[in-house]
Design a protein around this motif. Sequence first.
Motif, PDB file in Angstrom:
ATOM      1  N   THR A 126     -73.499 -86.711 -44.140  1.00  0.00           N
ATOM      2  CA  THR A 126     -73.581 -85.385 -43.543  1.00  0.00           C
ATOM      3  C   THR A 126     -74.989 -85.180 -43.004  1.00  0.00           C
ATOM      4  OG1 THR A 126     -71.857 -84.407 -44.924  1.00  0.00           O
ATOM      5  CG2 THR A 126     -73.502 -82.921 -44.037  1.00  0.00           C
ATOM      6  N   LYS A 127     -75.078 -84.588 -41.813  1.00  0.00           N
ATOM      7  CA  LYS A 127     -76.362 -84.362 -41.163  1.00  0.00           C
ATOM      8  C   LYS A 127     -76.444 -82.923 -40.682  1.00  0.00           C
ATOM      9  CE  LYS A 127     -79.146 -86.081 -37.250  1.00  0.00           C
ATOM     10  NZ  LYS A 127     -79.172 -87.063 -36.143  1.00  0.00           N
ATOM     11  N   PHE A 128     -77.609 -82.308 -40.892  1.00  0.00           N
ATOM     12  CA  PHE A 128     -77.828 -80.924 -40.462  1.00  0.00           C
ATOM     13  C   PHE A 128     -79.107 -80.886 -39.630  1.00  0.00           C
ATOM     14  CE2 PHE A 128     -79.533 -76.668 -40.767  1.00  0.00           C
ATOM     15  CZ  PHE A 128     -78.421 -75.836 -40.684  1.00  0.00           C
ATOM     16  N   GLU A 129     -79.008 -80.340 -38.424  1.00  0.00           N
ATOM     17  CA  GLU A 129     -80.176 -80.175 -37.564  1.00  0.00           C
ATOM     18  C   GLU A 129     -80.377 -78.708 -37.237  1.00  0.00           C
ATOM     19  OE1 GLU A 129     -80.860 -83.539 -34.505  1.00  0.00           O
ATOM     20  OE2 GLU A 129     -78.675 -83.331 -34.674  1.00  0.00           O
ATOM     21  N   LEU A 130     -81.646 -78.290 -37.205  1.00  0.00           N
ATOM     22  CA  LEU A 130     -81.988 -76.898 -36.925  1.00  0.00           C
ATOM     23  C   LEU A 130     -83.157 -76.845 -35.956  1.00  0.00           C
ATOM     24  CD1 LEU A 130     -81.611 -73.803 -37.986  1.00  0.00           C
ATOM     25  CD2 LEU A 130     -83.753 -74.291 -39.192  1.00  0.00           C
ATOM     26  N   ILE A 131     -83.022 -76.032 -34.922  1.00  0.00           N
ATOM     27  CA  ILE A 131     -84.136 -75.688 -34.040  1.00  0.00           C
ATOM     28  C   ILE A 131     -84.383 -74.196 -34.214  1.00  0.00           C
ATOM     29  CG2 ILE A 131     -84.963 -75.545 -31.672  1.00  0.00           C
ATOM     30  CD1 ILE A 131     -83.151 -77.896 -31.005  1.00  0.00           C
ATOM     31  N   SER A 132     -85.622 -73.851 -34.532  1.00  0.00           N
ATOM     32  CA  SER A 132     -85.959 -72.456 -34.824  1.00  0.00           C
ATOM     33  C   SER A 132     -87.155 -72.031 -33.978  1.00  0.00           C
ATOM     34  CB  SER A 132     -86.292 -72.303 -36.314  1.00  0.00           C
ATOM     35  OG  SER A 132     -86.596 -70.959 -36.636  1.00  0.00           O
ATOM     36  N   VAL A 133     -87.053 -70.874 -33.345  1.00  0.00           N
ATOM     37  CA  VAL A 133     -88.174 -70.292 -32.611  1.00  0.00           C
ATOM     38  C   VAL A 133     -88.298 -68.832 -33.022  1.00  0.00           C
ATOM     39  CG1 VAL A 133     -87.992 -71.837 -30.630  1.00  0.00           C
ATOM     40  CG2 VAL A 133     -86.740 -69.677 -30.623  1.00  0.00           C
ATOM     41  N   GLY A 134     -89.542 -68.335 -33.054  1.00  0.00           N
ATOM     42  CA  GLY A 134     -89.704 -66.956 -33.483  1.00  0.00           C
ATOM     43  C   GLY A 134     -91.118 -66.456 -33.291  1.00  0.00           C
ATOM     44  N   ALA A 135     -91.369 -65.290 -33.828  1.00  0.00           N
ATOM     45  CA  ALA A 135     -92.669 -64.655 -33.658  1.00  0.00           C
ATOM     46  C   ALA A 135     -92.956 -63.743 -34.834  1.00  0.00           C
ATOM     47  CB  ALA A 135     -92.700 -63.853 -32.353  1.00  0.00           C
ATOM     48  N   LYS A 136     -94.210 -63.345 -34.932  1.00  0.00           N
ATOM     49  CA  LYS A 136     -94.630 -62.308 -35.869  1.00  0.00           C
ATOM     50  C   LYS A 136     -95.607 -61.399 -35.151  1.00  0.00           C
ATOM     51  CE  LYS A 136     -97.687 -62.999 -39.239  1.00  0.00           C
ATOM     52  NZ  LYS A 136     -98.268 -63.379 -40.549  1.00  0.00           N
ATOM     53  N   TYR A 137     -95.365 -60.096 -35.258  1.00  0.00           N
ATOM     54  CA  TYR A 137     -96.285 -59.132 -34.670  1.00  0.00           C
ATOM     55  C   TYR A 137     -96.763 -58.205 -35.776  1.00  0.00           C
ATOM     56  CZ  TYR A 137     -98.309 -55.423 -31.877  1.00  0.00           C
ATOM     57  OH  TYR A 137     -99.181 -54.501 -31.360  1.00  0.00           O
ATOM     58  N   VAL A 138     -98.078 -58.206 -36.021  1.00  0.00           N
ATOM     59  CA  VAL A 138     -98.662 -57.374 -37.064  1.00  0.00           C
ATOM     60  C   VAL A 138     -98.896 -55.981 -36.491  1.00  0.00           C
ATOM     61  CG1 VAL A 138    -100.583 -57.082 -38.656  1.00  0.00           C
ATOM     62  CG2 VAL A 138     -99.746 -59.383 -38.135  1.00  0.00           C
ATOM     63  N   VAL A 139     -98.085 -55.034 -36.917  1.00  0.00           N
ATOM     64  CA  VAL A 139     -98.182 -53.657 -36.435  1.00  0.00           C
ATOM     65  C   VAL A 139     -99.400 -52.965 -37.033  1.00  0.00           C
ATOM     66  CG1 VAL A 139     -96.981 -51.441 -36.301  1.00  0.00           C
ATOM     67  CG2 VAL A 139     -95.675 -53.581 -36.204  1.00  0.00           C
ATOM     68  N   ALA A 140     -99.627 -53.213 -38.316  1.00  0.00           N
ATOM     69  CA  ALA A 140    -100.742 -52.635 -39.066  1.00  0.00           C
ATOM     70  C   ALA A 140    -100.975 -53.531 -40.273  1.00  0.00           C
ATOM     71  CB  ALA A 140    -100.425 -51.205 -39.496  1.00  0.00           C
ATOM     72  N   PRO A 141    -102.140 -53.433 -40.917  1.00  0.00           N
ATOM     73  CA  PRO A 141    -102.393 -54.299 -42.083  1.00  0.00           C
ATOM     74  C   PRO A 141    -101.257 -54.222 -43.110  1.00  0.00           C
ATOM     75  CG  PRO A 141    -104.394 -53.150 -41.458  1.00  0.00           C
ATOM     76  CD  PRO A 141    -103.299 -52.575 -40.610  1.00  0.00           C
ATOM     77  N   GLY A 142    -100.682 -55.388 -43.431  1.00  0.00           N
ATOM     78  CA  GLY A 142     -99.607 -55.458 -44.409  1.00  0.00           C
ATOM     79  C   GLY A 142     -98.231 -55.126 -43.867  1.00  0.00           C
ATOM     80  N   PHE A 143     -98.125 -54.830 -42.564  1.00  0.00           N
ATOM     81  CA  PHE A 143     -96.835 -54.437 -41.986  1.00  0.00           C
ATOM     82  C   PHE A 143     -96.597 -55.224 -40.708  1.00  0.00           C
ATOM     83  CE2 PHE A 143     -94.390 -51.330 -39.267  1.00  0.00           C
ATOM     84  CZ  PHE A 143     -93.179 -51.522 -39.911  1.00  0.00           C
ATOM     85  N   SER A 144     -95.480 -55.975 -40.651  1.00  0.00           N
ATOM     86  CA  SER A 144     -95.197 -56.804 -39.489  1.00  0.00           C
ATOM     87  C   SER A 144     -93.717 -56.804 -39.146  1.00  0.00           C
ATOM     88  CB  SER A 144     -95.651 -58.254 -39.734  1.00  0.00           C
ATOM     89  OG  SER A 144     -94.892 -58.843 -40.784  1.00  0.00           O
ATOM     90  N   ILE A 145     -93.426 -57.143 -37.872  1.00  0.00           N
ATOM     91  CA  ILE A 145     -92.058 -57.298 -37.380  1.00  0.00           C
ATOM     92  C   ILE A 145     -91.906 -58.737 -36.916  1.00  0.00           C
ATOM     93  CG2 ILE A 145     -90.391 -56.573 -35.643  1.00  0.00           C
ATOM     94  CD1 ILE A 145     -91.721 -53.838 -35.640  1.00  0.00           C
ATOM     95  N   ASN A 146     -90.790 -59.403 -37.355  1.00  0.00           N
ATOM     96  CA  ASN A 146     -90.656 -60.854 -37.184  1.00  0.00           C
ATOM     97  C   ASN A 146     -89.271 -61.234 -36.643  1.00  0.00           C
ATOM     98  OD1 ASN A 146     -93.236 -61.421 -38.825  1.00  0.00           O
ATOM     99  ND2 ASN A 146     -91.977 -60.266 -40.255  1.00  0.00           N
ATOM    100  N   PRO A 147     -89.136 -61.423 -35.342  1.00  0.00           N
ATOM    101  CA  PRO A 147     -87.859 -61.890 -34.787  1.00  0.00           C
ATOM    102  C   PRO A 147     -87.756 -63.415 -34.868  1.00  0.00           C
ATOM    103  CG  PRO A 147     -89.402 -61.433 -33.020  1.00  0.00           C
ATOM    104  CD  PRO A 147     -90.110 -61.070 -34.296  1.00  0.00           C
TER     105      PRO A 147
END
Length: 385
Positions: free
Chosen positions: A335-356
């Motif tokens: 069995t073989k599993f392949e994954l391609i992942s792309v994304g981002a992180k945007y720090v809105v304020a210290p300790g708070f971020s949004i990550n698609p």
Amino acid sequence: MVRSTLLLGAATLSLVSAMALSAPAFAQAKFDVTLGADVYFEAGYVDQDRDSGLRNTEFRNRYRLLVTPKAKADNGLEYGARLRLLAENGAGNARTTTNDRAFIFVNGSFGVFHLGVENGPSDDSGVFAPSDWGTGGVDGSFPSWLGDSGANAPITIANIRALISGNSATRASYWTPEIAGFKLGVSYQPDSESSNTDVNRRKVSLPTANRTGAYHDVYEVGGTYSNSVGGATVNASLFYLGGKAKDSSVSAATFDDLSSTHAGLSVAYGGLKVGGSYAWSGDSGYAKSGTAGIVSREKQDVWTAGAQYTFGPTTLGVGYLNARDAGDLTVRGRTKFELISVGAKYVVAPGFSINPEYNHFKLSSDVAANSDKGDIFLIQTNFAF
């Protein structure tokens, strides 16, 4: 992490004052209690081939609270304990709070000792593809969103370091001081199925589908290296994990012992970081050769590669994961599993971020009906202090 320090001395001072006329006062160490937490809310949309009876959308969330009381002796010895509580699970709305860290630590010029529940050295310090974006890319949330295909994928998709190093169980660990960029670590775990106050001395356990994930006398050794070379930061790791497989508690079946190696390397320069890893676990946990019905024992391994770039409050990342194992041991093939992942992180304020994050996966199974492919769209909101 912002420290919230509670000085636990007021009650002691009151007690000493009350006893002063009848007994001598004794010195009391001052303990600082540090509180920290990380919380996420995650929304997902999944489009996959094997989706019978499944919805496309779901939400989930998790709260982890870290409590660390510690003190420092006159001779410089630092000592204390750490507890990490998790508000998680929730299947059928049966919400639970548990812990995955609960240990005593001692830190001095000799190094660091940890005694209690925590993960293994490679899970804590092993280097792999950069993942400080999205939900974590190759080390992110995707296994939880695979639906029924999660049970058919190689177990290495969620074990990208040394196999079962991520197992939170009672262990004793030691790390040397850092010397010229090198640190060495070792741990011993009597039983992979035992933690907190449990005592488990059994050499047998209930296996699953001609495999076992239960081991005793588990040990891990290895180390890390970190240094700056010409403005670039180099991080590397190498670990080995071994242990004895538990026999079946319901039959005469026996399994191959645990043997797993992890190696990783990353290089960072400016805002760019690239890296990858390879973990080989051979036939660890498989029903032994000669067991009735076993016709395939393909080796299990996993490798990762990726990069991320940070500019201002934004990080962009890409990662690739390739995991393989024997699949169904009664069917020829792997069995073989392949994954391609792309994304981002945007720090809105210290300790708070949004990550698609976007993930495309392909599962090629030795059982044709179990093969699958699909797309997983996730967005995670993180808060940490």
